[in-house]
Design a protein around this motif. Structure first.
Motif, short mmCIF file in Angstrom:
data_model
loop_
_atom_site.label_atom_id
_atom_site.label_comp_id
_atom_site.label_asym_id
_atom_site.label_seq_id
_atom_site.Cartn_x
_atom_site.Cartn_y
_atom_site.Cartn_z
N ALA A 1 -2.40 5.39 4.06
CA ALA A 1 -2.46 6.85 3.96
C ALA A 1 -1.94 7.53 5.21
CB ALA A 1 -3.88 7.30 3.63
N ASN A 2 -0.73 7.15 5.63
CA ASN A 2 -0.02 7.81 6.70
C ASN A 2 1.37 8.20 6.20
OD1 ASN A 2 -1.52 7.92 9.41
ND2 ASN A 2 -1.96 5.83 8.74
N LYS A 3 2.33 8.35 7.09
CA LYS A 3 3.71 8.68 6.70
C LYS A 3 4.67 7.65 7.29
CE LYS A 3 2.61 13.63 6.59
NZ LYS A 3 2.90 14.98 7.16
N LEU A 4 4.23 6.40 7.31
CA LEU A 4 5.02 5.33 7.91
C LEU A 4 6.21 4.99 7.01
CD1 LEU A 4 2.05 3.08 9.08
CD2 LEU A 4 3.42 4.64 10.49
N THR A 5 7.34 4.68 7.65
CA THR A 5 8.57 4.38 6.92
C THR A 5 9.15 3.05 7.39
OG1 THR A 5 9.85 5.62 8.56
CG2 THR A 5 9.10 6.82 6.61
N ASP A 6 10.33 2.73 6.84
CA ASP A 6 11.09 1.53 7.21
C ASP A 6 10.39 0.26 6.68
OD1 ASP A 6 12.89 3.19 8.51
OD2 ASP A 6 11.85 3.02 10.43
N PRO A 7 11.01 -0.89 6.87
CA PRO A 7 10.41 -2.14 6.35
C PRO A 7 9.15 -2.54 7.12
CG PRO A 7 12.78 -2.39 6.77
CD PRO A 7 12.36 -1.12 7.41
N ILE A 8 8.35 -3.34 6.45
CA ILE A 8 7.23 -4.00 7.13
C ILE A 8 7.85 -5.01 8.10
CG2 ILE A 8 5.19 -5.46 6.84
CD1 ILE A 8 5.02 -4.40 3.96
N PHE B 1 -7.47 -9.07 6.59
CA PHE B 1 -7.37 -7.84 5.81
C PHE B 1 -6.14 -7.07 6.25
CE2 PHE B 1 -11.73 -9.03 5.47
CZ PHE B 1 -12.21 -8.51 4.28
N MET B 2 -5.24 -6.76 5.30
CA MET B 2 -4.08 -5.93 5.60
C MET B 2 -3.99 -4.83 4.55
SD MET B 2 0.01 -6.81 5.70
CE MET B 2 0.17 -7.28 7.41
N ALA B 3 -4.09 -3.57 4.98
CA ALA B 3 -4.00 -2.43 4.07
C ALA B 3 -2.97 -1.46 4.61
CB ALA B 3 -5.35 -1.76 3.92
N LEU B 4 -1.80 -1.38 3.95
CA LEU B 4 -0.71 -0.51 4.36
C LEU B 4 -0.36 0.47 3.25
CD1 LEU B 4 1.68 -3.22 5.91
CD2 LEU B 4 -0.26 -2.07 6.99
N SER B 5 -1.27 0.73 2.34
CA SER B 5 -0.99 1.53 1.16
C SER B 5 -0.74 3.00 1.50
CB SER B 5 -2.16 1.44 0.18
OG SER B 5 -3.34 1.95 0.78
N GLN B 6 -0.16 3.71 0.53
CA GLN B 6 0.07 5.16 0.61
C GLN B 6 0.88 5.54 1.84
OE1 GLN B 6 -3.46 7.61 -0.45
NE2 GLN B 6 -4.54 5.65 -0.71
N ASN B 7 2.01 4.86 2.01
CA ASN B 7 2.99 5.21 3.02
C ASN B 7 4.35 5.32 2.33
OD1 ASN B 7 1.83 5.28 5.88
ND2 ASN B 7 0.89 3.41 5.07
N SER B 8 5.42 5.24 3.10
CA SER B 8 6.77 5.24 2.53
C SER B 8 7.53 4.02 3.00
CB SER B 8 7.51 6.53 2.92
OG SER B 8 6.85 7.67 2.41
N LEU B 9 6.83 2.90 3.07
CA LEU B 9 7.45 1.64 3.51
C LEU B 9 8.50 1.20 2.49
CD1 LEU B 9 4.18 -0.11 4.69
CD2 LEU B 9 5.91 0.97 6.13
N SER B 10 9.60 0.67 2.98
CA SER B 10 10.72 0.33 2.09
C SER B 10 11.17 -1.10 2.31
CB SER B 10 11.88 1.30 2.35
OG SER B 10 12.29 1.21 3.71
#
Length: 702
Positions: free
Chosen positions: A134-141, A153-162
């Protein structure tokens, strides 16, 4: 004031800016700052990097803090927990954060952070929990995230990761929860995802992932929750998903899946929520299991499905006009089967001839020819240095076990039977049959056998971390954490569940004890020593024994009264081992005399005095000062109560009242998941942070 070590002012109505941090920078013994759940505003000051070098926890979540995260935060080199979730932070995640190599929990969810996830995050080698959702993170993981070998635990949901999910991410063997939902991720999932051996929940929904659902997904037998909805997945639903025996929720909706719904999904006992809507599925809707209570909402959007009139879905039509094509298909199939059988016969003859030339025995009945390794007696002599005592791993009534190194430099364990014992040959045959029938990741694998009139040996995979017995009672300083103990007993439970319920003939181990539980290089448990195991044929629930098997202290009481072994008798042994691993007391300890047994001793302390009976090293887990009770003691105690209750239920005197191993696996799985936050110095007394929505828990504490 200068000697202040902890400050807790969380969840009040405090407001204002964070200028008081200047005063706190003078407290050089400060270990914990928790100001979460207030109404603090303003920016995080750069001088927060001047706080005590002893600071381990900084929690300022759920406030109204603005601005960026100062790069000076990296000066807090001993920080274990950094929680800034639920604020109005903006800007990029500072690259300097990668220098915080002691960090174990990073919680930055529900802010407005932008830019990419820095590659430098790979420096957080001790990180266990990462929440950036729930941030505005972009670009690849970043591909470097695969270096976070301790991550659970890894939670990167609700961003704009591509872009695609990094291949390295699928190799995180300790990862339990993966939430990448609601991003813009593309590409295929890898064919092999089996490295995620601990994964319990996976949410990849709301992306642009495509290709087939990996067949190997069905091998992740710890899985409770899977959500692949709102993607572009194609192909059929893999039959292998029916092997997810612990699955409770499976969502494959809003994809482009085709084909029929696998009937085997009806066998998933715990599957309560299945969503297959808006795909291209066709054919008969299976009957029974989860489909008994399924709703139209979970099936709609698949216009070619049939066979569920109660939901208004038309019954399937018999298509007798296809009988001729079916007959032709049958002829082709029979011809193919005959060709395979002829090829297999030729291969068998070739192997038998080769074996006789080398002086080995014929292959054991039922052996997989593609995986069986031919090893001669002379190679075993070389591998074990003529069975020298230096290579001796252990010995029992029927055998000795030696460590060996083959000509190809691989390590093996060689179990040499004592031919002077009349029972040895029977034990050899029994163990061969049991290990050939049962193939599971938590059973010791049989590599080969070697036998003649004077010599019989089983060649097994080598377990470099020895036995559970070694870890409990050796004096070399080795200790098991609470989570490790839960993980080991979950491995054992899954193996017993497999033996009891997933074979045509159920296998009873009959001698479960710590010395028969072996640990591989990753501390994954494998059950060994099937020398006295028994088979339940057909619908039998028990078998009459001609002799009393097993080891004193672990044998179920019904052996003496009825002479019968059953699944319940294995469960009794399991319950005793579960008590033993958490008390570090053998059931044969000299203190247990008369009416007092290990079980009675523990039950007398249950639940309020468990601290008097559990292994003291558990209570000191991660605590340097033994005189000071751990901050998370109440949470620790709750988990211990759950474990001990489970052990007592497994070891009830009346066999019919014991739990089934299916239920034990589910219970332990949940205990392990719940205990992660209590026992890895992560989230300790700050309660559960940022748990993804599918656990239906409210974020608390930090």
């Amino acid at each position: 004031m200068l000697n202040l070590s902890e400050i807790f002012i969380n969840y009040n109505q405090l407001s204002g800016k964070l200028h008081f941090l200047v005063a706190l920078s003078k407290c050089r013994r400060l270990n914990t700052i928790n100001i979460s759940g207030n109404k603090f505003t303003g920016r995080l000051p750069p001088y927060m990097g001047n706080l005590s070098t002893m600071l381990e926890i900084f929690a300022a979540g759920n406030n109204m803090i603005t601005g960026s995260i100062p790069s000076t935060v990296a000066n807090l080199s001993n920080l274990l927990i950094l929680s800034l979730r639920g604020n109005n932070l903006s800007g990029k995640i500072p690259t300097t954060i990668g220098a915080m190599d002691n960090l174990q929990g990073l919680y930055l969810s529900y802010n407005s952070l932008s830019g990419n996830i820095p590659e430098e995050i790979s420096g957080l080698t001790k990180l266990v929990e990462l929440y950036l959702g729930a941030n505005k993170l972009t670009d690849p993981i970043p591909s470097s995230s695969g270096n976070l070998s301790q991550l659970q635990f890894m939670a990167l949901s609700q961003n704009s990761l591509s872009s695609t999910i990094p291949t390295s991410l699928w190799h995180l063997q300790k990862l339990m929860v993966l939430d990448l939902s609601q991003n813009s991720l593309t590409g295929f999932l890898p064919a092999d995802v089996t490295k995620l051996t601990a994964i319990t929940a996976m949410d990849l929904s709301g992306n642009k992932l495509s290709g087939d659902i990996p067949i190997s997904l069905g091998e992740l037998n710890m899985m409770i929750y899977v959500n692949l909805s709102k993607n572009l997945f194609q192909g059929s639903i893999p039959d292998s998903l029916s092997k997810l025996l612990n699955i409770e929720k499976l969502d494959l909706s809003s994809n482009a899946l085709s084909g029929v719904i696998p009937k085997a999904l009806t066998n998933l006992t715990y599957l309560a929520n299945l969503n297959l809507s808006f795909n291209r599925l066709y054919g008969q809707i299976p009957e029974g299991g989860v489909f008994s209570n399924i709703t139209l909402k979970s099936l709609m959007g698949n216009d070619a499905l049939c066979g569920l009139p109660r939901l208004g879905i038309a019954p399937c039509q018999n298509k007798t006009n296809h009988s001729r094509s079916k007959q032709q298909l049958l002829k082709v199939t029979l011809a193919a089967v005959m060709a395979i059988l002829i090829s297999a016969s030729c291969l068998c003859m070739l192997v038998i001839i080769t074996t006789r030339r080398k002086g080995n025995i014929p292959l054991p009945l039922g052996t997989n020819l593609l995986s069986y390794q031919l090893i001669s007696y002379h190679e075993l002599v070389r591998a074990t240095r003529n069975f020298s005592d230096d290579n001796l791993l252990g010995s029992g009534s029927f055998c000795k076990v030696f460590k060996g190194q083959l000509d190809d430099e691989s390590f093996i364990a060689v179990k040499v039977l004592n031919m002077q014992d009349e029972s040895a040959s029977k034990s050899f045959d029994t163990e061969c049959r049991a290990l050939q029938m049962a193939r599971h990741r938590n059973l010791v694998k049989i590599i080969s056998t070697c036998s003649n009139l004077d010599f019989k040996a089983l060649i097994l995979e080598y377990m470099p971390n020895g036995s559970l017995n070694d870890w409990l009672y050796s004096n070399d300083g080795r200790q098991l954490s609470f989570v490790q103990r839960v993980g080991i007993m979950l491995d054992v439970a899954m193996a017993i569940e497999y033996l009891h319920h997933q074979n045509i003939e159920a296998v009873l181990h009959c001698d479960l004890k710590p010395s028969n539980i072996l640990l591989d290089k990753d501390m994954i448990a494998h059950i060994s020593d099937f020398g006295i195991s028994k088979l339940l044929v057909g619908h039998d629930n028990s078998i009459m024994l001609t002799s009393t098997p097993g080891t004193v202290g672990y044998m179920a009481p019904e052996f003496g009264s009825t002479g019968k072994a059953s699944r319940a008798s294995d469960i009794y042994s399991y319950g005793i081992v579960l008590l033993e691993i958490f008390t570090r007391k053998r059931p044969t300890d000299p203190m247990f005399v008369g009416e007092l047994s290990l079980r009675r001793w523990v039950s007398q302390a249950f639940p309020h005095e468990l601290s008097n009976v559990v292994d003291s090293s558990i209570l000191q887990d991660g605590i340097e000062d033994a005189s000071r009770p751990p901050e998370n003691f109440s949470i620790l105690n709750i988990n211990l109560i759950s474990i001990i209750e489970l052990a007592l239920l497994c070891s009830i005197v009346v066999p019919e009242e014991r739990m089934t191993m299916n239920d034990v696996v589910v219970k332990l799985n949940k205990i392990k998941l719940n205990s992660i936050h209590s026992f890895e110095n992560v989230g300790a007394f700050l309660m559960t942070p940022d748990i993804p929505n599918f656990y239906q828990q409210q974020p608390k504490g930090i």
